[in-house]
Write a protein that holds these residues in place. Structure first.
Motif, short mmCIF file in Angstrom:
data_model
loop_
_atom_site.label_atom_id
_atom_site.label_comp_id
_atom_site.label_asym_id
_atom_site.label_seq_id
_atom_site.Cartn_x
_atom_site.Cartn_y
_atom_site.Cartn_z
N LEU A 29 0.83 -1.19 0.00
CA LEU A 29 0.00 0.00 0.00
C LEU A 29 0.87 1.25 0.00
O LEU A 29 1.81 1.37 0.81
N LEU A 30 0.55 2.19 -0.89
CA LEU A 30 1.24 3.47 -0.98
C LEU A 30 0.21 4.57 -0.68
O LEU A 30 -0.77 4.72 -1.41
N HIS A 31 0.44 5.33 0.38
CA HIS A 31 -0.56 6.27 0.88
C HIS A 31 -0.58 7.57 0.08
O HIS A 31 0.28 7.84 -0.77
N GLY A 32 -1.57 8.42 0.39
CA GLY A 32 -1.70 9.71 -0.26
C GLY A 32 -0.83 10.78 0.38
O GLY A 32 -0.18 10.56 1.41
N LEU A 33 -0.84 11.96 -0.22
CA LEU A 33 -0.04 13.08 0.27
C LEU A 33 -0.49 13.48 1.67
O LEU A 33 -1.68 13.70 1.92
N GLY A 34 0.48 13.57 2.60
CA GLY A 34 0.19 13.96 3.97
C GLY A 34 -0.33 12.83 4.84
O GLY A 34 -0.55 13.03 6.04
N GLU A 35 -0.50 11.65 4.28
CA GLU A 35 -1.02 10.51 5.03
C GLU A 35 0.12 9.64 5.53
O GLU A 35 1.30 9.95 5.38
N ARG A 36 -0.24 8.51 6.09
CA ARG A 36 0.70 7.49 6.51
C ARG A 36 0.01 6.14 6.37
O ARG A 36 -1.18 6.05 6.08
N VAL A 92 0.84 -3.63 -6.21
CA VAL A 92 0.93 -2.32 -5.56
C VAL A 92 -0.41 -1.60 -5.69
O VAL A 92 -1.01 -1.57 -6.77
N LEU A 93 -0.88 -1.04 -4.59
CA LEU A 93 -2.08 -0.22 -4.59
C LEU A 93 -1.74 1.15 -4.04
O LEU A 93 -1.28 1.27 -2.90
N GLY A 94 -1.93 2.19 -4.86
CA GLY A 94 -1.63 3.54 -4.42
C GLY A 94 -2.87 4.41 -4.44
O GLY A 94 -3.71 4.29 -5.33
N ARG A 95 -2.99 5.29 -3.44
CA ARG A 95 -4.09 6.25 -3.42
C ARG A 95 -3.53 7.67 -3.47
O ARG A 95 -2.56 7.99 -2.79
N GLY A 96 -4.15 8.50 -4.32
CA GLY A 96 -3.69 9.88 -4.43
C GLY A 96 -2.27 9.96 -4.97
O GLY A 96 -1.95 9.40 -6.02
N LEU A 97 -1.42 10.65 -4.23
CA LEU A 97 0.00 10.70 -4.58
C LEU A 97 0.56 9.30 -4.76
O LEU A 97 1.35 9.04 -5.68
N GLY A 98 0.16 8.37 -3.91
CA GLY A 98 0.63 6.99 -4.02
C GLY A 98 0.23 6.32 -5.32
O GLY A 98 0.92 5.42 -5.80
N ALA A 99 -0.90 6.75 -5.92
CA ALA A 99 -1.30 6.21 -7.22
C ALA A 99 -0.31 6.61 -8.30
O ALA A 99 0.05 5.80 -9.16
N TYR A 100 0.13 7.86 -8.25
CA TYR A 100 1.12 8.31 -9.24
C TYR A 100 2.44 7.58 -9.04
O TYR A 100 3.08 7.16 -10.02
N VAL A 101 2.85 7.40 -7.80
CA VAL A 101 4.08 6.66 -7.51
C VAL A 101 3.94 5.21 -7.96
O VAL A 101 4.88 4.61 -8.49
N ALA A 102 2.74 4.62 -7.78
CA ALA A 102 2.50 3.24 -8.22
C ALA A 102 2.67 3.13 -9.74
O ALA A 102 3.21 2.14 -10.25
N LEU A 103 2.19 4.13 -10.47
CA LEU A 103 2.38 4.15 -11.92
C LEU A 103 3.86 4.16 -12.27
O LEU A 103 4.32 3.37 -13.11
N ASP A 120 -8.29 6.95 -5.84
CA ASP A 120 -8.41 8.33 -5.40
C ASP A 120 -7.72 8.55 -4.06
O ASP A 120 -7.61 7.62 -3.25
N GLY A 121 -7.33 9.81 -3.81
CA GLY A 121 -6.75 10.17 -2.53
C GLY A 121 -6.04 11.50 -2.62
O GLY A 121 -5.93 12.10 -3.71
N PRO A 122 -5.51 12.01 -1.50
CA PRO A 122 -4.84 13.31 -1.50
C PRO A 122 -3.60 13.32 -2.39
O PRO A 122 -2.81 12.37 -2.39
N GLY A 123 -3.44 14.39 -3.16
CA GLY A 123 -2.27 14.54 -4.00
C GLY A 123 -2.37 13.87 -5.35
O GLY A 123 -1.36 13.74 -6.05
N LEU A 124 -3.58 13.47 -5.76
CA LEU A 124 -3.72 12.77 -7.04
C LEU A 124 -3.39 13.68 -8.22
O LEU A 124 -2.74 13.26 -9.16
N ALA A 125 -3.81 14.93 -8.16
CA ALA A 125 -3.64 15.83 -9.30
C ALA A 125 -2.22 16.35 -9.43
O ALA A 125 -1.75 16.60 -10.54
N GLY A 126 -1.51 16.53 -8.31
CA GLY A 126 -0.18 17.11 -8.38
C GLY A 126 -0.27 18.58 -8.77
O GLY A 126 -1.25 19.27 -8.49
#
Length: 237
Positions: A29-36, A92-103, A120-126
């Motif tokens: 799991l890869l979290h979103g921006l500002g998350e853990r 790998v499953l990423g949400r938000g920022l983690g989705a972009y990192v997963a890509l 979806d999650g925080p930091g998805l748009a960048g």
């Protein structure tokens, strides 16, 4: 909790669940921006029969907070690479920022990423598709001039990663690398409803399908074994 090393950073790698049905391949799991990493597996994780791990990116959670920022999505991609070196082939499953990192990590390490789910999650748009106006905030001092004690999430991470540039053609290249080298016909499932320009470009690429997180977990759990090539069914839209 384990710690893995990326340059001078110690990265927290959290074991959330052991295998429940004999599948050895982990879900990372890869979290979103500002998350853990969450303290327990999310409810939808019941669809995954293998072990589940979560990574705290640099500047987040229990991982190292560097001095003076310098965050990029590619830096966090290297965090994910360090985690994969520890875990071996993983979904790998990423949400938000983690989705972009997963890509990025799916295209950069196609032999290790056995399917990537973008949610979806925080930091998805960048920060959009091109650089904005240069600006350096004063994040190291507080009011009277007293130094701010470092704490997660790092304010530099929130500032810099929210401005991270994500050109659509750059994102598409990582899809093509994963399709060419992973051995999976469809190495990506997009579960996100929000579609910034980079993600719209990803969805338009061959090898990318759309579906829910639970559907994606079931497909990837049933395909690839220990990273062997496999096809995914086309999900309902």
């Amino acid at each position: 909790m384990r710690f893995v090393i990326h340059n001078r950073a110690q990265l927290a790698l959290h074991p959330l669940r052991d295998a429940t049905a004999g599948l050895d391949r982990p879900l990372l799991l890869l979290h979103g921006l500002g998350e853990r990493t969450p303290s327990a597996p999310p409810p939808w994780a019941e669809a995954w029969p293998g072990p589940i791990w979560g990574l705290d990116f640099t500047g987040h959670g229990a991982s190292t907070i560097p001095t003076g920022g310098g965050y990029t999505a590619e830096m966090l991609m290297a965090d994910a690479d360090a985690a994969l070196a520890e875990l071996g082939p993983s979904t790998v499953l990423g949400r938000g920022l983690g989705a972009y990192v997963a890509l990025l990590i799916a295209g950069g390490r196609p032999e290790l990423v056995r399917g990537a789910i973008l949610a979806d999650g925080p930091g998805l748009a960048g920060g959009g598709v091109r650089p904005g106006t240069a600006y350096v905030p004063r994040l190291s001092r507080l009011g009277s001039g007293a130094e701010v004690k470092p704490s997660a999430p790092d304010p530099w991470a929130l500032f810099e990663l929210s401005r991270d540039v994500r050109p659509p053609d750059y994102a598409s290249e990582y899809v093509r690398q994963a399709v060419q080298w992973s051995g999976l016909e469809r190495p990506f499932v997009v579960a996100a409803v929000t579609r910034p320009e980079w993600l719209a470009a990803v969805v338009a690429e061959p090898g990318v399908v759309e579906g829910s997180i639970v559907e994606a977990l079931r497909w990837f759990a049933g395909s690839g074994g220990e990273g062997r090539p496999a096809s995914l069914p086309t999900p309902p839209r």
